[in-house]
Each structure stands twice: as C-alpha cells, then as structure tokens.
Design an enzyme around this catalytic site. Sequence first.
Site, PDB file in Angstrom:
ATOM      1  N   TRP A 130       0.882  -1.181   0.000  1.00 30.54           N
ATOM      2  CA  TRP A 130       0.000   0.000   0.000  1.00 30.54           C
ATOM      3  C   TRP A 130       0.915   1.225   0.000  1.00 30.54           C
ATOM      4  O   TRP A 130       1.809   1.339   0.847  1.00 30.54           O
ATOM      5  CB  TRP A 130      -0.846  -0.044   1.270  1.00 30.54           C
ATOM      6  CG  TRP A 130      -1.813   1.092   1.441  1.00 30.54           C
ATOM      7  CD1 TRP A 130      -2.698   1.568   0.524  1.00 30.54           C
ATOM      8  CD2 TRP A 130      -2.014   1.866   2.632  1.00 30.54           C
ATOM      9  NE1 TRP A 130      -3.439   2.589   1.068  1.00 30.54           N
ATOM     10  CE2 TRP A 130      -3.031   2.796   2.353  1.00 30.54           C
ATOM     11  CE3 TRP A 130      -1.427   1.868   3.904  1.00 30.54           C
ATOM     12  CZ2 TRP A 130      -3.489   3.712   3.281  1.00 30.54           C
ATOM     13  CZ3 TRP A 130      -1.880   2.782   4.839  1.00 30.54           C
ATOM     14  CH2 TRP A 130      -2.906   3.697   4.533  1.00 30.54           C
ATOM     15  N   ASP A 211       0.365  -4.937   9.933  1.00 31.60           N
ATOM     16  CA  ASP A 211      -0.712  -3.988   9.628  1.00 31.60           C
ATOM     17  C   ASP A 211      -1.923  -4.771   9.135  1.00 31.60           C
ATOM     18  O   ASP A 211      -1.911  -5.311   8.028  1.00 31.60           O
ATOM     19  CB  ASP A 211      -0.250  -2.986   8.569  1.00 31.60           C
ATOM     20  CG  ASP A 211      -1.338  -1.962   8.248  1.00 31.60           C
ATOM     21  OD1 ASP A 211      -2.141  -1.662   9.166  1.00 31.60           O
ATOM     22  OD2 ASP A 211      -1.395  -1.481   7.100  1.00 31.60           O
ATOM     23  N   LYS A 246     -12.863  -0.805   7.323  1.00 28.78           N
ATOM     24  CA  LYS A 246     -13.501  -1.737   6.387  1.00 28.78           C
ATOM     25  C   LYS A 246     -14.447  -2.694   7.092  1.00 28.78           C
ATOM     26  O   LYS A 246     -15.564  -2.894   6.662  1.00 28.78           O
ATOM     27  CB  LYS A 246     -12.451  -2.550   5.631  1.00 28.78           C
ATOM     28  CG  LYS A 246     -11.096  -1.894   5.482  1.00 28.78           C
ATOM     29  CD  LYS A 246     -11.010  -0.977   4.298  1.00 28.78           C
ATOM     30  CE  LYS A 246      -9.687  -0.222   4.337  1.00 28.78           C
ATOM     31  NZ  LYS A 246      -9.436   0.529   3.140  1.00 28.78           N
TER      32      LYS A 246
END
Length: 398
Positions: A130, A211, A246
């Site tokens: 990311w 993460d 999310k």
Amino acid sequence: MFASIEFYAGDPILGLMDKYNADSRADKVNLGVGVYYDEAGKLPVLECVKTAEERIADPISPRPYLPMAGLPGHRKGCQELLFGKDAPVLQENRVATIATIGGSGALKVGAEFINKWFPHAKCYVSDPTWGNHIAIFEGSDVEVGKYPYYDNATSSVKFDEMLAFFKQLNKDDVVLLHPCCHNPTGMDLTQEQWDQVLTVVKERGLIAFMDIAYQGFGEDMDSDAYPIRKGVEMGLPMFVSNSYSKNLSLYGERVGGLSVVCPSEEEAARVFGQLNFTVRQIYSSPPTHGGRIVDIVMNDEQLHEQWVGEVYAMRDRIKAMRSKLKSVLEAKVPGRNFDYLTRQNGMFSFTGLTPEQVERLQSEFAIYMVSNSRMCVAGLNENNVDYVANAMAEVLAN
Ligand code: KET
C-alpha cells in the site's frame, strides 16, 4: 513567500475517488479505493452499527476529551479481536494498546515511536505494498526499503526470495507485514510460510510490524490473525496496527488501534506511556463518536456476534464476485489464465493489466482501478460484473 512550495500531484488512490465522483457517465464503476460496496453499489451501514448509534444518541451525550489512548472499551475491543479473547498475553498485561485515528493513525504513531526509540532502524515493506506505508514511514523520517514479495509472471508470492532477504537484515530492522488480504496483491502467505518468516524474524532480532486492515475478509476473524497470534506464541515483540474502517464500514469515523506486544508488563507500561506522549504531540486525543461505536459493538456479546456475521456476508459476496468475474473472463478471453482471481484474498485483485490498459478502462469504459492494476473486487456487483468483464476482455484483446 510560498514560491518554493512544490506542487502535490495528489494521491494515486484518493485522487482516483475524486475523478470517479466527477465522472458523469451513468455506467461508471468504482474499483479504485479499498471500500466495500454492497450488491446495490452502496456503502453499507452495518446493522450492529445502527444499534450502537441508537444507544449513543439516546440520550444525546456530552463530548468530553477522551484520554490520549482513547476509550478503554475501544482498546479492549482491539486487543481481544487481534490476540483472542482469553489470550495469556492479555492476562499478563503485556500489550500496550491505544485507540487511533484509523489504521493510518496507528501506522503514524508507530512510525513516530520507532523513529524516536529505534533511530537506526530501517523499515522494509513488501514490493509492492500500500503506497501510504512508504509515505507514512518516510514522513516520520524512517528510511524505507523493499523486500521481494510478488511475482507478476506467476501471480504468486516469491517466498524463497522473501525469506532469503529477511535472513540478511539487521537487528531492530522493521519488517512491515500484512497478516491477511495483502494490499495490493491479494496474495497471502500460508500458515507454514508464516511460521518460517516469524522464525527468521526471531533469529535475526527484527521488529515485526503487522498492519491488519481487512480482518474477517480473508478466511475468518481468527485465521486472519494467525501471524499475530503465532508471533505472540513464539515470544516475539511486535507492533500491530488495526483498522475498523472496512470491517465496521466506518471509513469516515477514523477508528483503529495500535498495539505493542512487550516481553513484560513493566515494559508494556512504559511503552504505553510513550505511545500516549506521541499521541499528545500529534493530535492530543482521538475523537469520541467512532470510539463509542467500536466500544459498544466489540463489547456487547450479541452485537459482536451480529457484526461477525455481517463481515462474513461481505467476505462471501466478494468471493462470489471473484468467481463470477473469473468465469466470464475465461469465456471471453480463451488462453489466458484468470485463476489468480480466486486465489487472492480480501478486497483486492492484482490484475496484471498494463498502465495503458488501466487508462483505457477509465477513458473508454468509465471503469476506475489503480494504475498499478489493483482492482477493488468489492466494487463489483451482479449489475456491473459483466460490463467490467467485457471491458477487460476488450482492452486485453486489442
Ligand atoms: N493499512 C492498509 C493495508 C490499508 O489498505 C489501509 C487503507 C490502511 C491501512 C488505512 O486504513 P484507515 O483506517 O482508513 O486509515 N487502504 C485503502 C484506503 C486508502 O488508501 O486510504 C486503500 O488501499 O484503498
């Protein structure tokens, strides 16, 4: 005065959302940002969240400053989700957890902490990762390097290269790992591979920074946390950033957490103190509203159970869309292998399209995906999946 300020070209993911919003074509499809849309193409409000909102709103409550570390119930919710409800490491008070401003806030506080207390550490991220991982660590003056991860030619993890790379890293180097639903590739390690990676992390004295932004979207809540729990079992010190954006569909509320697993309760207490100080230096304390929702949903047994069911329903719909897209593409583009679509986990699929093909999807078909070929499968539904498959077939053919 501002003559020397450089132009900011914008963020490759968030900028795409602005472009999509400004597009007036009726059949536009948003497969860019990592956001879950439901079958109707709408951003869902989870039922468990609606119930929590009702409880918060009645009576309308005052809004004090929260502690720097956020609400105790938010912190406990993060811990139990990540490490397991009755995890010995929690009973031993060896985890320092603070509530953070989203997963991004957790990464930022973690990066600042690492820069201050491990000033020589370099942070290694997967190639690719990311994009904001790099931006956040570099923004905190931590030097960032890349470790081998994804092989475009075979759409799989270059595991041997990754492991060999880890074996030559130095003590206190940070390795940023994605426990599940790797962003952007969707390709995860097997549990056996995690065991090997964590063994090298332990042998070399590396700092694992996990993460986890998509817990529940891969296999299930517990399996998705496997690398975290295994690392704890092996006695590794560890940083864990988690996001509720999310899996609670609470993107704009900015809720997440940062947990640091320590060897002893006494060290955890000092780490906790320094995490608090880092927060104080950046934004002082987190906001109330999202924290209250997390607190209620995570700590009410019934709501928690309802929540897990709602996450699994999102997960299953994404999986169904993967299969659907794969079968339509296989029929339309004979000779090309689309197995990767169902081998990948979570919201993202790395499609291997060239930047030119991605650009054509946008300009000719109003289909938005990230230029590195990442598609957010959660933006597909029964109404647009054929359209997307047809467009992909078209740009692949010509
Ligand atoms: N970690 C990962 C791996 C991740 O994909 C995101 C967000 C975050 C952390 C940040 O989570 P938050 O709680 O929103 O601060 N990723 C999506 C959104 C973005 O780029 O900001 C994405 O990749 O599209």
